[in-house]
Write a protein that holds these residues in place. Structure first.
Motif, PDB file in Angstrom:
ATOM      1  N   GLY A   1       2.204   7.063   8.962  1.00  0.00           N
ATOM      2  CA  GLY A   1       1.056   7.305   8.112  1.00  0.00           C
ATOM      3  C   GLY A   1       1.256   7.020   6.640  1.00  0.00           C
ATOM      4  O   GLY A   1       0.455   7.451   5.804  1.00  0.00           O
ATOM      5  N   VAL A   2       2.299   6.249   6.302  1.00  0.00           N
ATOM      6  CA  VAL A   2       2.541   5.911   4.907  1.00  0.00           C
ATOM      7  C   VAL A   2       1.557   4.854   4.439  1.00  0.00           C
ATOM      8  O   VAL A   2       1.046   4.903   3.312  1.00  0.00           O
ATOM      9  N   ILE A   3       1.287   3.883   5.306  1.00  0.00           N
ATOM     10  CA  ILE A   3       0.283   2.853   5.020  1.00  0.00           C
ATOM     11  C   ILE A   3      -0.653   2.773   6.209  1.00  0.00           C
ATOM     12  O   ILE A   3      -0.358   3.269   7.303  1.00  0.00           O
ATOM     13  N   ARG A   4      -1.780   2.105   6.023  1.00  0.00           N
ATOM     14  CA  ARG A   4      -2.748   1.945   7.113  1.00  0.00           C
ATOM     15  C   ARG A   4      -2.584   0.588   7.794  1.00  0.00           C
ATOM     16  O   ARG A   4      -2.174  -0.363   7.189  1.00  0.00           O
TER      17      ARG A   4
ATOM     18  N   VAL B   1       6.866   0.706  11.004  1.00  0.00           N
ATOM     19  CA  VAL B   1       7.363   2.078  10.857  1.00  0.00           C
ATOM     20  C   VAL B   1       6.484   2.846   9.884  1.00  0.00           C
ATOM     21  O   VAL B   1       6.135   4.016  10.120  1.00  0.00           O
ATOM     22  N   LEU B   2       6.138   2.214   8.775  1.00  0.00           N
ATOM     23  CA  LEU B   2       5.322   2.884   7.761  1.00  0.00           C
ATOM     24  C   LEU B   2       3.951   3.254   8.314  1.00  0.00           C
ATOM     25  O   LEU B   2       3.404   4.325   8.009  1.00  0.00           O
TER      26      LEU B   2
ATOM     27  N   ILE C   1      13.811   1.214  -6.306  1.00  0.00           N
ATOM     28  CA  ILE C   1      14.786   0.960  -5.238  1.00  0.00           C
ATOM     29  C   ILE C   1      14.115   0.251  -4.064  1.00  0.00           C
ATOM     30  O   ILE C   1      14.655  -0.718  -3.514  1.00  0.00           O
ATOM     31  N   TYR C   2      12.929   0.710  -3.687  1.00  0.00           N
ATOM     32  CA  TYR C   2      12.207   0.010  -2.618  1.00  0.00           C
ATOM     33  C   TYR C   2      11.933  -1.438  -3.007  1.00  0.00           C
ATOM     34  O   TYR C   2      12.108  -2.360  -2.199  1.00  0.00           O
TER      35      TYR C   2
ATOM     36  N   GLY D   1       0.801  -1.221   0.000  1.00  0.00           N
ATOM     37  CA  GLY D   1       0.000   0.000   0.000  1.00  0.00           C
ATOM     38  C   GLY D   1       0.828   1.261   0.000  1.00  0.00           C
ATOM     39  O   GLY D   1       0.318   2.354   0.300  1.00  0.00           O
ATOM     40  N   ILE D   2       2.125   1.144  -0.338  1.00  0.00           N
ATOM     41  CA  ILE D   2       2.995   2.321  -0.408  1.00  0.00           C
ATOM     42  C   ILE D   2       2.733   3.033  -1.729  1.00  0.00           C
ATOM     43  O   ILE D   2       2.909   2.455  -2.804  1.00  0.00           O
TER      44      ILE D   2
END
Length: 387
Positions: free
Chosen positions: A384-387, A379-380, A351-352, A34-35
């Protein structure tokens, strides 16, 4: 012991002493978590092969306890590339590298063969094999000069790099196996023995497709990651949160101050947008911005190169054409900005993907762990990068 292809020999890998947490197929890509990197839509495969005509082939070399290396081949089209060259350009972010062929690409603005990636000490062998392959193609019997484009990163931590174990057959196999469709990522091909941000690096890819009102063009990126820094994923300080990042020991006044950010990153950018070499170089330069977003500062010992080419058929340089002038089509300068954004986003995500898909690898007396998925997700979510 015979050569083992990673993708089809996981049980044998265990016998060879390679720690394998999960298979590459079981590990997620950035999109699976979900990134969302940037604002532009991904291509159907989210790979460099979303660019029409681009093919990718890889040879993964795993032998015994010490050999972890390989070759990755990127072909701009399936035809005779010497007879139908493509416009190309190279941008150097930091020139601590051994890339061949860059000066002729810079001078003529053309790429006349597959772009190959491998390890540092095998560059000359791979370039020699690529030359043999290209001059041996039907129709190339009169070729007296060929410019091999070969990039590298140093996989000497996990691989017996001094042994120079890449053979001509490995190179031929990578080129001949090149195809469209999904691209294997992680510890495969030229990424078999690489390390990124202290975790296992490798091959990664991603793409972006512009909407019709911006031209409808596609930009695809493939990376070979082997560098350090402070890992950041979509703005989240993953490296800091997980306690593994460049200068951590120095900032905590412990450790020996050794630079752990050195290494290299090779970036290959493909697009179907019609471009000349000047604008392709501008496009390649933006790939370095995508590299920076992940937390790299292009350290002193990092060879960071971007190679860009256009697959637009109307701009191919055909050697059979003996006319005094050549008519080409190129996007305007004002059209370039969305393509710049597409390149930055695809590079960052590639890269990810190279790290997320890579698996824990043991070789040459060392073990490099894969980026831990659950801890990274934590961490994500925190940021708030993913839920």
């Amino acid at each position: 012991m015979h050569k083992v292809v990673l993708a089809t020999a996981l049980t044998l890998l265990s016998a060879l002493g390679i720690a394998q947490n999960q298979t590459s197929n079981e590990r997620p890509r950035a999109a699976d978590l979900g990134i969302n990197v940037g604002v532009l839509p991904r291509g159907p495969l989210n790979a460099i092969t979303d660019v029409d005509g681009v093919l990718v082939g890889q040879t993964t070399i795993i032998r015994g306890d010490n050999i972890r290396t390989g070759v990755t081949a990127i072909l701009p089209h399936a035809g005779n590339l010497y007879r139908e060259k493509v416009p190309g350009a190279v941008f150097v972010g930091n020139g601590y590298g051994k890339m061949t062929g860059s000066t002729q690409v810079e001078e003529l603005g053309e790429i006349e063969g597959p772009v190959l990636l491998t390890n540092t000490t095998s560059v000359s062998q791979v370039a020699d094999a690529l030359t043999t392959y290209m001059i041996g193609l039907p129709g190339n019997e009169d070729v007296l000069s060929f410019n091999p484009v070969v990039g590298e990163t140093n996989d000497g931590y996990l691989n017996d790099i001094r042994g120079r174990h890449v053979s001509p057959d490995d190179v031929f196999a990578a080129i001949k196996s090149a195809k469209g469709g999904p691209v294997a990522e992680g510890a495969v091909g030229a990424g078999t023995g690489t390390v990124a941000f202290g975790w296992k690096g490798g091959i990664g890819t991603a793409s972006r497709r512009l909407p019709a009102n911006l031209g409808g063009y596609t930009v695809g990126v493939l990376v070979q990651t082997n560098f350090g820094g402070v890992l950041t994923i979509a703005g989240a300080p993953v490296g800091q949160e997980l306690g593994q990042y460049y200068l951590r020991e120095e900032l905590q006044k412990a450790g020996n101050g050794r630079d752990r950010a050195d290494g290299s990153c090779m970036i290959v950018v493909a697009t179907d947008a019609p471009m000349d070499s000047r604008n392709l170089k501008r496009l390649a330069a933006r790939a370095i911005l995508g590299l920076a977003r992940t937390g790299s500062a292009s350290s002193n010992g990092s060879g960071d190169y971007a190679i860009a080419f256009s697959t637009a058929s109307q701009n191919r340089i055909r050697t059979a054409d003996k006319a005094l002038t050549r008519h080409t089509e190129t996007v305007t300068n004002d059209t370039m900005s969305p393509l710049f954004e597409a390149t930055i986003e695809a590079t960052e995500e590639a890269i990810y993907n190279s790290m997320l898909k890579a698996t824990t690898t043991t070789g040459n007396g060392h073990t490099v762990k894969a980026l831990p998925i659950e801890e990274t997700k934590g961490v994500l979510k925190k940021y708030g990068v993913i839920r």
